[in-house]
Enzyme design. Structure first.
Site, PDB file in Angstrom:
ATOM      1  N   TRP A  95       6.072 -11.337  11.300  1.00 42.75           N
ATOM      2  CA  TRP A  95       6.432 -10.875   9.951  1.00 42.75           C
ATOM      3  C   TRP A  95       7.505  -9.823  10.180  1.00 42.75           C
ATOM      4  CZ3 TRP A  95       5.887  -6.224   7.080  1.00 42.75           C
ATOM      5  CH2 TRP A  95       6.002  -6.369   5.705  1.00 42.75           C
ATOM      6  N   ARG A 138      -2.339 -14.856   6.983  1.00 48.78           N
ATOM      7  CA  ARG A 138      -1.998 -13.435   7.021  1.00 48.78           C
ATOM      8  C   ARG A 138      -0.549 -13.174   6.610  1.00 48.78           C
ATOM      9  NH1 ARG A 138      -5.672 -10.702  10.576  1.00 48.78           N
ATOM     10  NH2 ARG A 138      -4.084  -9.180  11.032  1.00 48.78           N
ATOM     11  N   CYS A 169       1.808 -10.123  11.409  1.00 47.20           N
ATOM     12  CA  CYS A 169       1.974 -10.789  12.702  1.00 47.20           C
ATOM     13  C   CYS A 169       0.632 -11.201  13.312  1.00 47.20           C
ATOM     14  CB  CYS A 169       2.657  -9.856  13.680  1.00 47.20           C
ATOM     15  SG  CYS A 169       4.203  -9.194  13.090  1.00 47.20           S
ATOM     16  N   LYS A 193      -1.221 -10.776   4.602  1.00 46.13           N
ATOM     17  CA  LYS A 193      -2.603 -10.557   4.185  1.00 46.13           C
ATOM     18  C   LYS A 193      -3.129  -9.220   4.679  1.00 46.13           C
ATOM     19  CE  LYS A 193      -6.407 -11.512   2.204  1.00 46.13           C
ATOM     20  NZ  LYS A 193      -6.358 -11.214   0.758  1.00 46.13           N
ATOM     21  N   LYS A 207      -0.774  -8.425  -9.408  1.00 45.32           N
ATOM     22  CA  LYS A 207      -1.031  -9.852  -9.141  1.00 45.32           C
ATOM     23  C   LYS A 207       0.144 -10.689  -9.627  1.00 45.32           C
ATOM     24  CE  LYS A 207      -3.517  -9.665  -6.936  1.00 45.32           C
ATOM     25  NZ  LYS A 207      -4.441  -8.749  -6.334  1.00 45.32           N
ATOM     26  N   GLU A 256       3.278 -10.237  -7.449  1.00 45.82           N
ATOM     27  CA  GLU A 256       3.089 -10.765  -6.092  1.00 45.82           C
ATOM     28  C   GLU A 256       3.296 -12.267  -6.000  1.00 45.82           C
ATOM     29  OE1 GLU A 256      -0.331  -9.054  -3.373  1.00 45.82           O
ATOM     30  OE2 GLU A 256      -0.983  -9.265  -5.427  1.00 45.82           O
ATOM     31  N   HIS A 293       6.543   7.042 -24.725  1.00 42.75           N
ATOM     32  CA  HIS A 293       7.267   8.071 -23.966  1.00 42.75           C
ATOM     33  C   HIS A 293       8.355   7.465 -23.084  1.00 42.75           C
ATOM     34  CE1 HIS A 293       4.565  11.114 -25.425  1.00 42.75           C
ATOM     35  NE2 HIS A 293       3.551  10.343 -25.104  1.00 42.75           N
ATOM     36  N   ASN A 352       2.407  -7.152  18.098  1.00 39.63           N
ATOM     37  CA  ASN A 352       2.152  -6.779  16.701  1.00 39.63           C
ATOM     38  C   ASN A 352       2.314  -5.278  16.604  1.00 39.63           C
ATOM     39  OD1 ASN A 352       1.422  -9.395  16.259  1.00 39.63           O
ATOM     40  ND2 ASN A 352      -0.739  -8.977  15.844  1.00 39.63           N
ATOM     41  N   GLY A 353       2.879  -4.806  15.500  1.00 40.85           N
ATOM     42  CA  GLY A 353       3.022  -3.359  15.323  1.00 40.85           C
ATOM     43  C   GLY A 353       4.480  -2.960  15.326  1.00 40.85           C
ATOM     44  N   GLU A 359      -3.609  -3.587 -11.700  1.00 44.31           N
ATOM     45  CA  GLU A 359      -3.963  -4.691 -10.804  1.00 44.31           C
ATOM     46  C   GLU A 359      -3.413  -6.013 -11.355  1.00 44.31           C
ATOM     47  OE1 GLU A 359      -4.797  -5.066  -7.927  1.00 44.31           O
ATOM     48  OE2 GLU A 359      -5.707  -7.049  -7.791  1.00 44.31           O
TER      49      GLU A 359
HETATM   50  C1  F6R Z   1      -2.619  -7.352  -3.172  1.00 43.10           C
HETATM   51  C2  F6R Z   1      -3.144  -7.090  -1.856  1.00 43.10           C
HETATM   52  C3  F6R Z   1      -2.692  -5.853  -1.170  1.00 43.10           C
HETATM   53  C4  F6R Z   1      -3.858  -5.237  -0.393  1.00 43.10           C
HETATM   54  C5  F6R Z   1      -3.370  -4.046   0.437  1.00 43.10           C
HETATM   55  C6  F6R Z   1      -4.514  -3.352   1.145  1.00 43.10           C
HETATM   56  O1  F6R Z   1      -3.101  -8.563  -3.683  1.00 43.10           O
HETATM   57  O2  F6R Z   1      -3.895  -7.852  -1.316  1.00 43.10           O
HETATM   58  O3  F6R Z   1      -2.144  -4.937  -2.067  1.00 43.10           O
HETATM   59  O4  F6R Z   1      -4.844  -4.833  -1.301  1.00 43.10           O
HETATM   60  O5  F6R Z   1      -2.438  -4.490   1.379  1.00 43.10           O
HETATM   61  O6  F6R Z   1      -5.187  -4.229   1.977  1.00 43.10           O
HETATM   62  P1  F6R Z   1      -6.659  -3.937   2.474  1.00 43.10           P
HETATM   63  O7  F6R Z   1      -7.549  -3.982   1.275  1.00 43.10           O
HETATM   64  O8  F6R Z   1      -6.959  -5.020   3.473  1.00 43.10           O
HETATM   65  O9  F6R Z   1      -6.644  -2.569   3.087  1.00 43.10           O
END
Ligand code: F6R
Length: 610
Positions: A75, A27, A2, A605, A487, A490, A506, A99-100, A483
């Site tokens: 959001w 975001r 948000c 974000k 990616k 996502e 396993h 927000n929150g 990771e």
């Molecule tokens: C994945 C991604 C998220 C962030 C996570 C933590 O591509 O961006 O998994 O890594 O939300 O965010 P930060 O690093 O801002 O604490």
């Protein structure tokens, strides 16, 4: 996640509010809205599910013109992403954006219904609007009523409120969700992130936890959590508004992937001597504190958590320090036993992730030696609340899927490993000098990996019609595989899972058939032969292998085996290098699938709610 924008000015504020929302789009959100006290003397709003562009289009048809307003990108947490749930929420002549998450919203909702308030949304925010309305019956001043309101809220909030009966001010409250005031000449602004206001001002005042603010055209008044009037320092940014420009690239994500050699270079700058890491890069008292460290506890979320998992291999192998790594949302609610002299390390791109921040705040009560943040945002809450900091220099990351933030975090964590080993005398002779030299060469190596862009683009075609994928790695490449799988899921929405290659037999091997591509990272290290055996297990079941392998690993293309050669690199740095082709792979698969690469569905974000 948000976003909030507010403005009180002598000019029409609607365009300022919309521009602010656009700047917060990266975001992640699913609806948007604006409320303006119009020049006709009425509080009016426009809300739309979907993008800010849809809200803007609607406002072209029915313009809102006024000098006071608030706006929001939502959001969804409580209630579906539809117009009725979009902010601002109204109660009487009040408009509220939030927000929150308000955790006691259900109890408050029942109480307010009992008092005759009628709810038109499923949100927790509407509770705040009605509660504030109710408080105004006892406290006619908006700020006083807001102070009384927030006393009854449990949870996290960044709040902005306007009222048609007090149309000279935006009032705001911060607890667990950031807010910043933008200072103008004869006009003032509010936002959840200064980026939203860079088109109108370069002077900012950050609210602290528990602050309430009264923002008028000519003045700003702030009260702290105890209700005392306080001054907050105004900071000025001279670097000009950071342009959100994709340049020659089709998406921000691809641009950010290609920025990695330069941002890694920047993250190293001023932090290395001829053959050592400069320990004071972590702060003036770092050397003294590091000398006492006997354990490390790392806490982070998502991609940042994966960086922490790589660091665990480094810290134990190179610096001989026991290390635990945990996702913040688990750590914060677990009964943790803290070993003596444990350094508490958080990793975060944004520095505003609610779970990571809460874990840090909990850790302060638990007797850790000190806290250290590896973070990309210098003005974030995480940085402000930690004892030591290493700022990564990734620059603004716009793509929701984190790329350059991850590799710069890895660089920061390797600097931490070497610093701890150096100060505690636990690094084997010559290792630090060798790795410093390798770090200097890293940007060039990353450039070489990026040159594989078009090769990876072709490989991506193998995934276009697939629904499931496995990622395998061993040792420090296991978190790299995690990771890579994060990616892919996502941004392409393909189901992907990562396993340590030795775990395959396993259980997950049961999934492998010719419809299941298996992606593997294979640097030339002592685990290579073991990995090759694991890959045979996949081939024997008809699984398609995509192997990113060291050019000296002796792996060759064959039926069902696609080998992509990687430049040779020192094994310690290989997790950083092998991340690159996995980022490119996800990117190109997502492009083939036609998804919204920079703003994937349902994701945000900066995750500022629990
Ligand atoms: C994945 C991604 C998220 C962030 C996570 C933590 O591509 O961006 O998994 O890594 O939300 O965010 P930060 O690093 O801002 O604490």
């Amino acid at each position: 996640m948000c976003g909030i924008v507010g403005a009180v000015a002598e000019r029409n504020v609607t365009a300022i509010l919309l521009e602010g929302l656009k700047r917060l789009e990266y975001r992640g959100y699913d609806s948007a809205g604006v409320a303006v006290f119009t020049n006709a003397g009425k509080l009016e709003r426009m809300r739309r599910p979907g993008k800010v562009a849809e809200l803007e289009q609607a406002l072209l048809g029915e313009p809102l013109v006024g000098r006071l307003g608030i706006a929001h990108t939502r959001w969804a947490t409580h209630g579906a992403p539809c117009e009725r749930n979009a902010h601002p929420h109204f109660s009487g002549d009040l408009a509220v954006v939030h927000n929150g998450i308000i955790e006691n919203h259900e109890v408050l909702r029942e109480q307010l219904k009992g008092l005759g308030y009628v709810f038109t949304s499923d949100t927790d925010t509407e509770v705040i609007a009605h509660l504030l309305n109710h408080k105004l019956k006892d406290h006619s001043d908006l700020t006083t009523a807001l102070k009384a309101t927030v006393k009854e809220l449990h949870g996290a909030y960044g709040l902005a409120v306007i009222s048609a009966s007090q149309p000279d001010r935006v009032v705001a409250a911060r607890s667990g969700s950031p807010l910043v005031i933008g200072l103008g000449l004869g006009e003032n602004f509010l936002a959840s992130d200064q980026l939203a206001l860079r088109q109108v001002t370069d002077r900012f005042m950050y609210l602290e936890e528990g602050d309430i603010a009264d923002i008028r055209r000519e003045s700003v008044s702030i009260w702290d959590v105890d209700g005392n009037p306080v001054e907050r320092e105004a900071v000025q940014y001279r670097d000009g508004a950071e342009a959100a420009d994709k340049g020659e690239f089709r998406h921000f994500m691809l641009k950010e992937i290609h920025e990695q050699p330069s941002v890694v270079q920047r993250t190293l700058e001023g932090r290395l001597s001829q053959n050592q890491v400069l320990v004071n890069a972590f702060g003036p008292q770092a050397a003294e504190l590091f000398a006492k460290v006997r354990n490390v506890q790392i806490v982070a979320c998502g991609t940042s958590y994966h960086a922490g998992m790589v660091a665990r291999y480094w810290l134990e192998e190179l610096a001989g320090i026991p290390c635990q790594v945990e996702v913040a949302s688990e750590f914060r609610y677990r009964k943790v036993v803290v070993q003596p002299d444990t350094l508490f390390v958080t990793i975060s791109q944004s520095g505003e992730t609610a779970d990571t921040l809460a874990a840090l705040r909990n850790a302060k009560e638990l007797g850790f030696l000190a806290s250290l943040a590896i973070c990309n945002v210098s003005i974030s809450s995480l940085v402000r609340e930690s004892d030591l900091t290493l700022l990564t220099q990734a620059g603004r990351e716009i793509g929701v899927a984190s790329t350059k933030a991850f590799t710069t975090q890895l660089v920061g964590l390797l600097l931490l490993t070497l610093s701890l080993g150096q100060v505690r005398g636990t690094l084997a002779a010559g290792v630090e000098a060798t790795l410093v030299e390798e770090l200097r060469r890293l940007p060039t190596r990353l450039g070489e990996a990026l040159a594989m862009d078009s090769t990876v683009e072709k490989v991506a075609e193998l995934f276009a019609d697939k629904n499931h994928t496995l990622f395998l790695g061993r040792g420090a490449q296991y978190p790299v595989a995690m990771e890579g799988s994060l990616k892919l899921k996502e941004i392409s929405y393909i189901h992907a899972e990562a396993y340590p290659a030795g775990e395959l037999k396993h259980g997950p091997l049961a999934l492998v058939d010719d419809d299941m591509p298996v992606v593997t990272v294979a640097p030339n290290n002592e685990l290579l032969e073991k990995l090759k055996s694991n890959l045979q297990e996949v081939r024997a079941r008809g699984g398609q292998l995509i192997v990113f392998a060291d050019e000296k690993a002796g792996m060759v293309n064959g039926e069902g085996t696609h080998v992509i050669n990687m430049p040779h690199i020192h094994d310690t740095l290989s997790p950083i290098l092998y991340t690159i082709p996995l980022q490119l792979l996800s990117y190109y698969v997502a492009v083939l699938k036609g998804t919204d690469v920079d703003q994937p569905r349902n994701l945000a974000k900066s995750v500022t709610v629990e």
